[in-house]
Structures are given as structure tokens and as C-alpha cells.
Design an enzyme around this catalytic site. Sequence first.
Site, mmCIF file in Angstrom:
data_model
loop_
_atom_site.group_PDB
_atom_site.id
_atom_site.type_symbol
_atom_site.label_atom_id
_atom_site.label_comp_id
_atom_site.label_asym_id
_atom_site.label_seq_id
_atom_site.Cartn_x
_atom_site.Cartn_y
_atom_site.Cartn_z
ATOM 1 N N ASP A 178 0.589 -8.740 5.105
ATOM 2 C CA ASP A 178 0.125 -7.643 4.250
ATOM 3 C C ASP A 178 -0.693 -8.165 3.077
ATOM 4 O O ASP A 178 -0.493 -7.759 1.929
ATOM 5 C CB ASP A 178 1.318 -6.822 3.758
ATOM 6 C CG ASP A 178 2.161 -6.280 4.906
ATOM 7 O OD1 ASP A 178 2.802 -7.082 5.602
ATOM 8 O OD2 ASP A 178 2.160 -5.061 5.129
ATOM 9 N N TYR A 187 -6.899 -3.926 4.448
ATOM 10 C CA TYR A 187 -6.668 -2.643 3.761
ATOM 11 C C TYR A 187 -7.967 -1.887 3.510
ATOM 12 O O TYR A 187 -8.078 -1.109 2.571
ATOM 13 C CB TYR A 187 -5.862 -2.836 2.455
ATOM 14 C CG TYR A 187 -4.425 -3.188 2.748
ATOM 15 C CD1 TYR A 187 -4.076 -4.481 3.127
ATOM 16 C CD2 TYR A 187 -3.414 -2.221 2.677
ATOM 17 C CE1 TYR A 187 -2.768 -4.804 3.446
ATOM 18 C CE2 TYR A 187 -2.105 -2.551 2.998
ATOM 19 C CZ TYR A 187 -1.784 -3.836 3.380
ATOM 20 O OH TYR A 187 -0.498 -4.153 3.702
ATOM 21 N N HIS A 191 5.198 -5.985 13.117
ATOM 22 C CA HIS A 191 4.817 -5.519 11.783
ATOM 23 C C HIS A 191 5.945 -4.753 11.076
ATOM 24 O O HIS A 191 6.273 -5.025 9.936
ATOM 25 C CB HIS A 191 3.544 -4.680 11.834
ATOM 26 C CG HIS A 191 3.039 -4.325 10.478
ATOM 27 N ND1 HIS A 191 2.624 -5.285 9.574
ATOM 28 C CD2 HIS A 191 2.917 -3.142 9.835
ATOM 29 C CE1 HIS A 191 2.253 -4.698 8.444
ATOM 30 N NE2 HIS A 191 2.425 -3.399 8.575
ATOM 31 N N HIS A 229 9.399 2.577 4.027
ATOM 32 C CA HIS A 229 9.365 2.409 5.489
ATOM 33 C C HIS A 229 10.767 2.268 6.077
ATOM 34 O O HIS A 229 10.944 1.652 7.126
ATOM 35 C CB HIS A 229 8.501 1.198 5.871
ATOM 36 C CG HIS A 229 7.126 1.247 5.280
ATOM 37 N ND1 HIS A 229 6.277 2.314 5.500
ATOM 38 C CD2 HIS A 229 6.450 0.383 4.478
ATOM 39 C CE1 HIS A 229 5.137 2.074 4.859
ATOM 40 N NE2 HIS A 229 5.225 0.935 4.223
ATOM 41 N N HIS A 236 4.944 -5.163 6.509
ATOM 42 C CA HIS A 236 4.971 -3.717 6.262
ATOM 43 C C HIS A 236 5.585 -3.333 4.920
ATOM 44 O O HIS A 236 4.981 -2.572 4.163
ATOM 45 C CB HIS A 236 5.687 -3.013 7.424
ATOM 46 C CG HIS A 236 5.332 -1.570 7.592
ATOM 47 N ND1 HIS A 236 4.073 -1.068 7.346
ATOM 48 C CD2 HIS A 236 6.088 -0.506 8.009
ATOM 49 C CE1 HIS A 236 4.070 0.243 7.599
ATOM 50 N NE2 HIS A 236 5.270 0.604 8.004
ATOM 51 N N HIS A 279 6.359 -4.142 1.251
ATOM 52 C CA HIS A 279 5.680 -5.069 0.351
ATOM 53 C C HIS A 279 6.650 -5.729 -0.617
ATOM 54 O O HIS A 279 6.623 -5.514 -1.826
ATOM 55 C CB HIS A 279 4.547 -4.347 -0.376
ATOM 56 C CG HIS A 279 3.541 -3.766 0.567
ATOM 57 N ND1 HIS A 279 2.686 -2.755 0.240
ATOM 58 C CD2 HIS A 279 3.272 -4.083 1.866
ATOM 59 C CE1 HIS A 279 1.939 -2.466 1.284
ATOM 60 N NE2 HIS A 279 2.284 -3.252 2.279
HETATM 61 FE FE LIG Z 1 1.990 -1.980 6.938
#
Ligand SMILES: [Fe+2]
Length: 466
Positions: A164, A196, A315, A325, A352, A354
Site C-alpha cells: 500500500d 493510488y 491483499h 476493512h 489493505h 494501513h
Molecule cells: Fe487496499
Amino acid sequence: MGFVSSGFVVAVVVLLSSSVLCNGGITSSFVRKVEKTIDMPFHSDVFSVPPGYNAPQQVHITQGDHEGKAMIVSWVTMEEPGSSTVSYWSENSKHKNKAMGNFNTYKYYNYTSGYIHHCTLRNLKFDTKYFYEVGIGQTPRTFWFVTPPAVGPDVPYTFGLIGDLGQTYDSNSTLTHYEHNPIVGKAVLYVGDLSYADNHPNHDNVKWDTWGRFVERSTAYQPWIWTTGNHEIDYAPEIGESVPFKPFTHRYRTPHKASNSSDPFWYSIKRASAYVIVLSSYSAYGMYTPQYQWLYEELPKVNRSETPWLIVLVHSPWYNSYKYHYMEGESMRVMYEPWFVQYKVDIVFAGHVHAYERSERVSNIAYNIVNGICRPVSDQSAPVYITIGDGGNIEGLATIMTEPQPEYSAFREASFGHAVLDIKNRTHAYYAWHRNQDGDSVKGDALWIFNRYWHQIDDSTTSRSG
Ligand SMILES: [Fe+2]
Ligand SMILES: *[C@@H]1O[C@H](CO)[C@@H](O)[C@H](O)[C@H]1NC(C)=O
Ligand SMILES: *[C@@H]1O[C@H](CO)[C@@H](O)[C@H](O)[C@H]1NC(C)=O
Ligand SMILES: *[C@@H]1O[C@H](CO)[C@@H](O)[C@H](O)[C@H]1NC(C)=O
Ligand SMILES: *[C@@H]1O[C@H](CO)[C@@H](O)[C@H](O)[C@H]1NC(C)=O
Ligand SMILES: *[C@@H]1O[C@H](CO)[C@@H](O)[C@H](O)[C@H]1NC(C)=O
């Protein structure tokens, strides 16, 4: 009815005893100053275009076969296609070899890509330094890489772990700390979410170009093993872009055919003493799907006498205790976790979320809808799950955690950073996560990981009483 209520009583007893006896792992006391992460501006040094007419840029390499004797070299030219040929020679040889590649372009909304070249160098010698040149005939640029040693059970090898990453000032710190780590990584296991670009209007694909230029200082010299994340999907039918993974598939190659995979998003490689399986959280993985069928056939092929270390990259994490998430990886866990325990996977790396987190060795595979057995239990055949989505992208840090810390969570900390996995032999690997601490790289979580096939000894770091 009697069955239901006794099941209920058992559940209550389990809950009570676990809350009394088990207090989870460690939530780091280090609190990083939480500032907004901002992308480095377009004119930053890290994004500079190499000088010269049609100079190759965004150079990156990845393993090109199953064993480590091939390398895929990729780069972009902007003005015109130019040559797709790579000239390469080993350190001790004057003889220059040539490999022919090819190029493609793509459009995304109103963006038109440069000329994206891919060229596979084959039949390389193991454990050898090679120089290679791209941009032949116009503005040549020369880089080098070292091939891995031949595959074998006690071959030491060091992987970097990054996820990430994005392209903020924090991303630059993470990459710099990885480059300066005294334990020198030889290849990066990248757990997804690259540029990103999709966080910008119309998925501004110029951000894919700047990202490629930013990471070139590492990706041109050592292979990055790619996993796709949600930021690679680039699915935007509202602007006419309905082919998932379009920018990623044009720009990045994986050696999926060498492991008989039908798609670039799931595949395997051997490297030194490791067998690395890359999975796709955002491709179908239910029963009868190509990914399911592939993994079903793949796991029995892993020969732990040849490659003791079985590592999986994905991921979306299966064991996560941040509020971000949370449970997104659950359906894939339900599908594949029994196999990971059966085949004694050593470590699963995910991104995924952070932040950083490491699990205990746990499994949660007993549930059969009616038995109510649905809590993770300590399991020495299970992998350690490590979330390393802490590269430092524009979306910022995940700071909110579920409380109390669940038993399965051994260590968690909301900081950016990277890790290294230093495989010593078939039984021992030293693993260390480094946080970015006010510009310095500080070791935040480190332990010896014991191989599940050859040395199945409890290697947990927190005392478990439950
Ligand atoms: Fe992600
Ligand atoms: C693409 O469209 C956006 C707005 O819709 C505009 O700001 C941008 O300049 C355009 N880019 C190109 C390369 O035409
Ligand atoms: C990124 O990091 C490199 C290496 O530390 C440094 O030379 C460069 O100036 C940094 N760039 C930015 C924009 O922070
Ligand atoms: C891929 O399939 C071919 C043909 O069935 C087989 O020879 C080869 O060993 C397989 N490769 C891997 C890595 O499983
Ligand atoms: C597994 O690898 C070892 C060491 O390379 C080899 O001797 C053995 O034949 C392999 N087993 C299978 C089933 O291929
Ligand atoms: C494997 O590596 C560990 C850590 O360096 C070491 O303690 C151990 O003795 C090694 N095992 C063998 C068989 O050399």
C-alpha cells in the site's frame, strides 16, 4: 431445544473464560504523530523524467519464470516506441546478449499511455550479477540485478515486505528505510495497492507514471513480486472504463503462465528456499472458479524438501483487528483457510489495512454452521498472518482498533513502515518490522519464525493462557 440451550451455555462459558483468561497480545505504546499524508508534488525529485530523447523511464523488473532463471524487464518510453530490445551481460563476461521484447499502449478515459515495453530475459545463471541496457539506439540507460541462488532447502534469502505504498512523503520514507535497512532485501514481496491513481479525478493515470518513476530506484535493481489490491481494479463504468485491472495489466507483468495460472493475478514462484503463492482478493475465488481450481492443484505441488518456506501473499487480510476493512477477507478465509492449515503455510502477508499487525498462529476451521465452534484457536499448523499495508499512501493511517485486542492478535501498531524476512535455513527465519519514526527507521516488532514443516515448535511471542 435442549441442544440449542446447552450450546448456548457452552458458548457463554467459552466467552467468559476467554475474557478472563485471555487478554490478547500487545498493542504498541508507540503513538505516531498522525498527520495527513500528502502526495509528493509533481515536480518532486523522485518523479523527475530521465534526460535524453525518448529515455526509458519507470524501469521495473520481476521474476520471469518459476525457478528464478528469468527476469521480466519493463519500461516506458514517451515520445515514440523506440526499441523493445534489452541488451544484457553477466558481470564476468564481455559477451552481450540481446532479448527481444514488445510494447503496448492503452487509453483510460482521456489519458493515453506512453509505450510500455516488456521483455523477458531467459536462461540466466543463478546467483549472478547481470547488467542490462534499455533504450538502445536512442538514450540507453543501464541497470543491474542479481539472480537468486538455485532453489534449495537451506539456501538463505532475504525478502523485503512493502504494501500500500502510494506516492506521499511517507511513501518515500518507507522506501528509503527499506533501502537503508542493514538487513539487505534482495527482492520485494509487494502486497498490493501501488499508485493510488484512482484516488484522483478520472483515476488520473499520470499518477501511474509518477509512481513508476518514484519506485524505479528500487524496482529497476531488484524484482518486486506483485500482488493486486483494490486500487489496481480501476473499474469506473461512469467514465466508460469497465475492464478491471486495465492500467495494472498493461504496465506490470507477472510470470503466471510458468505456474499454469490462467490469469496474471494469481500465480506462484520459487525463489531460493521459498515457495511464494500470490492470490487475488479481487478475482473470483469461490468453488469452481479458475483461482480456486488453480490453488487446489497448486498446494500439493509444493515440495517442502525443496522449498521449505511456504509464503502466501494476498491483499485483504484474514486476521485483522483494526476497524478498517474489518472482515473483508472473511469469505476468502472461509474458502481457503483449511488448506493453509493442512499444507502448513508458514506466513501469510496481506496489505489493505494501513497499519501493522501480526497474528498468533491461529485457525478457525471447525465451524460447520450447526456446531457453533466459530472462534479462532491456537494452532501450530497454522500460518502467522501479517498485515503490512503500512507503506504510507495518500489515504493515511488506520488508527482505530477493536478493543479489547482479540486473542488472535499478537502485536499491532498504527505506524507506517516496512519489514524484512531473513530466511537462514530450512528451520529458521528472522523477521523484523520497522516503523517510520519521525524520519528514522526503528525496529518495532521482531521475532524468529520457525518453519512449520521442519521445525514445528511454538514460536509465539506472547504467553497464551487461553
Ligand atoms: Fe487496499
Ligand atoms: C481530462 O479531463 C479532465 C477533466 O474532465 C481535464 O481536467 C484534463 O485536463 C483532461 N486530460 C487530458 C489529457 O485531456
Ligand atoms: C525522497 O527520498 C530520497 C531518499 O531519501 C531523497 O533523496 C529525496 O529528496 C526524497 N524526495 C522527497 C520529495 O521527499
Ligand atoms: C504446468 O503444466 C505443464 C503441463 O501439464 C507441466 O509440465 C508443468 O510441470 C506445470 N508447471 C507447474 C509449475 O506446475
Ligand atoms: C522433493 O524435492 C526433493 C529435493 O529436491 C527431491 O529429492 C524429491 O524427489 C522431491 N519429491 C517429489 C515428490 O518431487
Ligand atoms: C539454522 O539457522 C539458525 C539461526 O541462524 C541456527 O541457530 C541453526 O543452527 C541453523 N540450523 C542449522 C541446521 O544449521
